[in-house]
Motif scaffolding. Structure first.
Motif, PDB file in Angstrom:
ATOM      1  N   GLU A 194     -29.735  37.051 -50.987  1.00 34.70           N
ATOM      2  CA  GLU A 194     -29.107  37.970 -51.926  1.00 34.70           C
ATOM      3  C   GLU A 194     -30.027  39.129 -52.255  1.00 34.70           C
ATOM      4  N   TYR A 225     -15.984  41.254 -42.276  1.00 38.30           N
ATOM      5  CA  TYR A 225     -17.371  40.797 -42.439  1.00 38.30           C
ATOM      6  C   TYR A 225     -17.778  40.023 -41.177  1.00 38.30           C
ATOM      7  N   ARG A 247     -32.728  36.486 -40.283  1.00 39.89           N
ATOM      8  CA  ARG A 247     -32.077  37.366 -41.253  1.00 39.89           C
ATOM      9  C   ARG A 247     -30.814  37.977 -40.665  1.00 39.89           C
ATOM     10  N   TYR A 248     -29.823  38.136 -41.518  1.00 38.77           N
ATOM     11  CA  TYR A 248     -28.663  38.991 -41.226  1.00 38.77           C
ATOM     12  C   TYR A 248     -28.053  39.346 -42.573  1.00 38.77           C
ATOM     13  N   ASN A 249     -27.099  40.226 -42.580  1.00 36.45           N
ATOM     14  CA  ASN A 249     -26.486  40.673 -43.842  1.00 36.45           C
ATOM     15  C   ASN A 249     -25.575  39.578 -44.380  1.00 36.45           C
ATOM     16  N   GLU A 250     -25.973  38.971 -45.500  1.00 37.42           N
ATOM     17  CA  GLU A 250     -25.173  37.894 -46.092  1.00 37.42           C
ATOM     18  C   GLU A 250     -24.448  38.328 -47.361  1.00 37.42           C
ATOM     19  N   ASP A 251     -24.300  39.624 -47.581  1.00 31.88           N
ATOM     20  CA  ASP A 251     -23.557  40.037 -48.786  1.00 31.88           C
ATOM     21  C   ASP A 251     -22.123  39.498 -48.747  1.00 31.88           C
ATOM     22  N   GLY A 252     -21.389  39.817 -47.721  1.00 32.16           N
ATOM     23  CA  GLY A 252     -20.004  39.361 -47.625  1.00 32.16           C
ATOM     24  C   GLY A 252     -19.219  39.686 -48.883  1.00 32.16           C
ATOM     25  N   TYR A 295     -17.861  44.845 -48.277  1.00 28.80           N
ATOM     26  CA  TYR A 295     -18.890  43.792 -48.225  1.00 28.80           C
ATOM     27  C   TYR A 295     -20.258  44.266 -48.706  1.00 28.80           C
ATOM     28  N   LEU A 297     -30.770  42.570 -45.861  1.00 29.56           N
ATOM     29  CA  LEU A 297     -30.117  43.565 -45.007  1.00 29.56           C
ATOM     30  C   LEU A 297     -28.776  44.039 -45.567  1.00 29.56           C
TER      31      LEU A 297
END
Lengths: 229, 574
Positions: free
Chosen positions: B393, A203, B352-357, B226, A194
């Motif tokens: 990732e 964040y 799931r969630y956005n883990e880019d950070g 992010y 995502l």
């Protein structure tokens, strides 16, 4: 960083191949001798790569593709078997995985040349093995017949004696198809990545659902959960 | 970047010439121009502008080979490094028989700051006085207290997000210096919980990545959004690199000129043995140029500066300029490194969630056994830390299932979904004790494309490093197992597990500072003992190499040394 990802994967590949070939011969070949593995005539790629300082925002593949239409057709059928359509994503054969494989094994770099020496003979072997069994090439065979060929090499604990080299080809083909598939928008949506989306503000961190799942896991492991939020 | 000039730099007569535009050179230019000193920066590489060039928000499938690393782009297609890598065409180096040393160079404005990891822990009091503590290596001529004000100023200037830990030998930043840390990801929290259970701390990392915008007339920088790995270079200026910060700030003073494609070959001295300027090649044409200056500042990187000094030898100093101690090229150090990977069933199939950070983990494991080490309870003298990893990732060319790939069909898709985001990594980064077998010198035969002798490296790890790596591997495995995980890294002896010298890209020590001209190249301000107007500000001056990533300390020391130089110039001492 990229380098860490590379090392992660090398370690996994090492672990995978160690276990894949540790099982040894399981049972005798049931369908006569396997087709011979012929890797004598794979011409190397000698064209230049993209160089040390390519344009990062206008990326292009400078080397010519080298697979013929028949080889591409084998790849599309193999991709359909490898990654069939389901509710979350289309089949591998309906996405340009054949083009990705062609780009990969036509590249002038050492790792890709090594894969070329495995993939090109492997595609010929699929035809040979289908021919030996059925008198047809892989493309002309039925879905069930293609599966029968796959089944000789696809399962690490069930590789028949004499099929070790085709099994190595198959494992690499699977690896490349997984990478090719899950890097495309359809695969990314399937896997649930995502990110790569600019955010404004701080964040946000894990969702409440993700935290609840984590805390449940920690409790099972006898570890101290985090306070929610 | 806005203003780099093509060769030559006609008309501009600098007081100081700085060789290099990376962390050290960028900070030196900032500090000197701020003090009103006319400064010329010579950069060996090409002009580079991350605002227009970096591959922000690009997907891997948009690049050749899904952006995988190749011999042309060794950290992947999108890596910012231009024209460089482990090899630079036409500029070779040599390994002595039995040696494997790897030397990462970039040839671009901003140098390696364009792609670095941006992990910026401070050295602590013990790290400046290692020899006094355990008898190995050399003490620094300066102490933590000397550098602490410059750590605060540097962190504030470059923008560091993180939190103070209050832990032994991991100094806190002064109040108001740090920007807020970012929330940890799920796998980092799981590592933190398992580590805590084993008595091991896991705390917020300090990163030179903005979580708050920095306003500046010449170098406005946005907070991180992010997305996009920092190694690609950051078009919004959130990830620190000199090309979006120190260099435009220095240019804004009107006191700086930058010349790119200027490959410095040697420092030129006058009859009295003082530096009078530098000679350089135009990398595009091969023509030779000279620029005069009152002071020469070397910031070319530890090994490149040593090479320049070797190649600047004269009849009076046949072993290289500023080398009366014989210490140039000696005491070459890198960080130790090895990686341990684990698959964690408890992380399989998680929401799931956005883990880019931010680009790297928001937490890390600092060294926690100083008391045990001082009490003689460990069999290795110097510390290490873990940089941890594990997240959802962006899938790339190495997408895989932790070695569990088997069969084909729908089960393969299901396995891919299950295994995604369920792996963790522990990268050991440790301090090496300098030794007599690790050094660089000029090769007697090999030459680069300019006809200049090139470096030959000698390298050996010792039992100090092997035992430290063994401890790091064993402890990481304990943490993985405490999470119910399976260790993926094959069992191997530390001699095999340790990465090659140079691979962590923390090479330092080749022009070390000290308290005596007899056994060091510079004083505590980077001024060479032999030549009053020759100053070194890169990692070459480190007498020891704490496990903490060196770039923050390079910048803090460069600022400190340039303040000192500016004060000497103001007083007319030069």
């Amino acid at each position: 960083m990229t380098e860490i990802s590379r090392r992660v994967t090398l370690a996994w590949i090492a672990a995978a191949s160690a276990s894949a070939f540790a099982a040894g011969p399981s049972k005798a070949a049931q369908n006569g001798s396997p087709s011979p593995w012929n890797d004598a005539a794979v011409p190397p790629i000698t064209v230049p790569g993209y160089g040390h300082d390519p344009d990062l925002k206008a990326a292009a593949v400078p080397w010519p593709l080298t697979l013929n239409p028949h080889q591409r057709a084998i790849l599309r059928l193999a991709a359909d078997l490898m990654l069939p359509a389901d509710a979350r994503s289309p089949s591998g054969g309906s996405l340009p995985l054949d083009a990705f494989l062609d780009e990969w094994i036509s590249a002038p770099y050492p790792q890709q040349q090594q894969d070329r020496a495995l993939i090109v003979p492997g595609l010929a072997w699929l035809d040979e093995e289908a021919g030996r069994r059925l008198g047809l090439d892989f493309v002309s065979a039925s879905d069930a017949q293609r599966r029968a060929v796959f089944d000789t090499v696809a399962f690490r604990d069930k590789v028949l004696p004499g099929y070790e080299q085709p099994a190595q080809f198959f494992a690499r083909l699977r690896g490349l198809m997984l990478a090719g598939f899950y890097t495309l928008p359809e695969g990314i949506a399937d896997i649930g990545y995502l990110g790569n989306t600019p955010l404004s503000g701080d964040y946000p961190g894990p969702t409440p659902e993700a935290m609840a799942n984590l805390n449940a896991s920690l409790i099972k492991l006898g570890l101290k959960p985090f306070s929610p939020g | 970047m806005t203003q780099p000039k093509s060769l030559p730099h006609g008309g501009f007569e600098p007081d100081v010439v700085i060789v290099g535009s990376g962390a050290a050179g960028g900070m030196a230019a900032y500090a000197l121009t701020r003090a009103g000193i006319k400064t010329l920066v010579l950069e060996a590489g090409r002009d580079y502008d991350p605002v227009s060039e970096s591959a922000m928000l690009k997907w891997n499938h948009e690049a050749p080979l899904r952006a995988i690393s190749t011999p042309d782009k060794q950290f992947g297609y999108y890596d910012a490094t231009a024209g460089g890598g482990w090899e630079v065409p036409g500029e070779p180096y040599v390994n002595a028989p039995g040696t494997t040393f790897r030397w990462w160079r970039s040839r671009m404005l901003g140098g390696r700051t364009n792609h670095w990891g941006r992990h910026v822990p401070r050295f602590g009091p013990y790290d400046f006085k290692g020899k006094s503590r355990d008898g190995f290596g050399a003490d620094w001529p300066i102490s933590y207290e000397d550098v602490a004000p410059y750590y605060d100023r540097t962190e504030k200037l470059i923008g560091v997000s993180g939190a103070n830990s209050g832990l032994e030998n991991h100094p806190d930043s002064s109040p108001g210096v740090l920007q807020p840390p970012s929330k940890p990801r799920v796998s980092e929290l799981m590592i933190q919980a398992a580590a805590a259970d084993l008595g091991i701390p896991c705390v917020p990392s300090h990163y030179a990545i903005l979580t708050r915008a920095i306003e500046h007339r010449h170098a406005p920088r946005q907070a991180c959004f992010y997305a996009t790995p920092c190694g690609r270079g950051c078009a919004i200026g959130a990830a620190f690199q000199t090309t979006t910060s120190l260099l435009p700030m220095a240019l804004g003073t009107g006191k700086l000129r930058i010349v790119t494609n200027a490959m410095v070959s040697r420092v030129v001295t006058d009859a009295r043995g003082r530096a009078k300027g530098v000679e350089y090649f135009d990398r595009t044409t091969g023509s030779t140029h000279f620029t005069a200056a009152r002071v020469v500042v070397l910031a070319a990187s530890a090994c490149e500066s040593a090479k320049i000094l070797f190649n600047s030898h004269t009849a009076q100093s046949p072993q290289g300029l500023a080398n009366s101690s014989g210490q140039i090229g000696r005491s070459l150090m890198d960080s130790t490194g090895t990686d341990i990977f684990g698959h964690i069933p408890a992380l399989e199939g998680r929401p799931r969630y956005n883990e880019d950070g931010k680009d790297n983990a928001h937490l890390y494991i600092p060294f926690w056994l100083y008391k045990e080490q001082a009490a003689g309870k460990l069999d290795f003298p110097r510390a290490y830390h873990y940089e941890i990893g594990g997240r959802f990732e962006m899938p790339g060319a190495r997408f895989g299932l932790a070695g569990a790939e088997d069969g084909y069909g729908l089960s393969l898709k299901q396995d891919a979904r299950r295994y995604y985001g369920a792996q963790v990594s522990f990268s050991v980064r440790g301090e090496m004790v300098p030794n007599a077998d690790s050094y660089c010198e000029l090769d007697p035969d090999a030459k680069d494309k300019y006809g200049l002798p090139v470096l030959r490296f000698h390298w050996k790890w010792s039992d100090h490093e092997y035992r430290q790596i063994a401890h790091g591997v064993k402890t990481a495995k304990q943490i993985i197992e405490r999470m119910g995980g399976r260790v993926l890294t094959p069992e191997m002896p530390p001699e095999q597990a340790i990465q090659s010298g140079g691979e962590i890209i923390h090479e330092v020590g080749t022009t070390r500072m000290g308290s005596s001209a007899a056994d060091s190249v510079t004083d505590g301000f980077g001024k060479t003992w032999d030549i009053d107007n020759l100053v070194i500000v890169d990692g070459g001056v480190f007498p020891s190499n704490a496990h903490k990533n060196p770039t923050l300390t390079i910048m803090a020391l460069a600022w400190r040394s340039m303040d000192h130089l500016a004060s000497r110039m103001r007083k007319g001492e030069i």
